[in-house]
Write a protein that holds these residues in place. Structure first.
Motif, short mmCIF file in Angstrom:
data_model
loop_
_atom_site.label_atom_id
_atom_site.label_comp_id
_atom_site.label_asym_id
_atom_site.label_seq_id
_atom_site.Cartn_x
_atom_site.Cartn_y
_atom_site.Cartn_z
N ARG A 101 0.83 -1.21 0.00
CA ARG A 101 0.00 0.00 0.00
C ARG A 101 0.87 1.26 0.00
O ARG A 101 0.56 2.23 -0.70
CB ARG A 101 -0.93 -0.01 1.21
N GLU B 18 2.24 1.81 -3.39
CA GLU B 18 1.20 2.33 -4.29
C GLU B 18 0.97 3.81 -4.04
O GLU B 18 0.84 4.60 -4.98
CB GLU B 18 -0.11 1.55 -4.09
N GLU B 19 0.89 4.20 -2.76
CA GLU B 19 0.71 5.62 -2.42
C GLU B 19 1.90 6.45 -2.90
O GLU B 19 1.74 7.55 -3.40
CB GLU B 19 0.51 5.80 -0.91
N SER B 20 3.09 5.90 -2.75
CA SER B 20 4.29 6.59 -3.20
C SER B 20 4.24 6.80 -4.71
O SER B 20 4.57 7.89 -5.21
CB SER B 20 5.53 5.77 -2.83
N LYS C 77 1.57 7.05 -6.52
CA LYS C 77 0.56 8.09 -6.78
C LYS C 77 1.15 9.48 -6.52
O LYS C 77 0.91 10.41 -7.29
CB LYS C 77 -0.66 7.88 -5.89
N LEU C 78 1.90 9.61 -5.43
CA LEU C 78 2.50 10.91 -5.10
C LEU C 78 3.53 11.32 -6.15
O LEU C 78 3.62 12.50 -6.51
CB LEU C 78 3.13 10.86 -3.71
#
Length: 138
Positions: free
Chosen positions: A90, A93-95, A97-98
């Motif tokens: 997760r 994935e967030e990284s 997106k950022l």
């Protein structure tokens, strides 16, 4: 990531401990069988073998309890490892997106800089045009 490494090390330690306990359990079982064979050799050894058997059963129960506890710990650590892996996925994935948002912001900033440059050029041209077409005050 460091915590995942620690969990993996603890898992390896627990696996090693389980192997040692299983080996010890097998040795205890083999010893108990040997003692049963000697029991048939003479009535004089009967009381001694009964006491030894009781002691071995207690030791075996203790080893089995330890083995059960180690298996439970291993299961808990495996669950923690799965949870950690999920959290890591997760976070990755967030990284991603950022990083995508950062690239988008950089592109937008570049676009704004181009528009600013064009606006400054237009302002300069208008200012220059207004200075050349305006009569000088006397």
């Amino acid at each position: 990531m460091e915590w995942t490494l620690q969990v993996a090390e603890q898992k390896a330690e627990h696996s090693s401990a389980i192997e040692k306990l299983e080996k010890k359990l097998l040795e205890v079982e083999e010893y108990a069988h040997h003692m049963e064979q000697e029991h048939t050799d003479g009535q004089a050894l009967t009381n001694q073998l009964v006491e030894e058997g009781k002691r071995l059963e207690e030791g075996l129960a203790s080893v089995q309890e330890d083995l059960d506890a180690e298996r439970a710990n291993r299961a808990r650590f495996e669950e923690l490892l799965r949870e950690t892996d999920l959290q890591l996925t997760r976070a990755e994935e967030e990284s991603a997106k950022l990083v995508a948002k950062l690239h988008e912001a950089e592109e937008y900033q570049h676009h704004l800089e181009e528009e600013l440059s064009e606006a400054q050029a237009q302002t300069s041209a208008l200012l220059e045009a207004s200075l050349t077409t305006r009569p000088l005050a006397a």
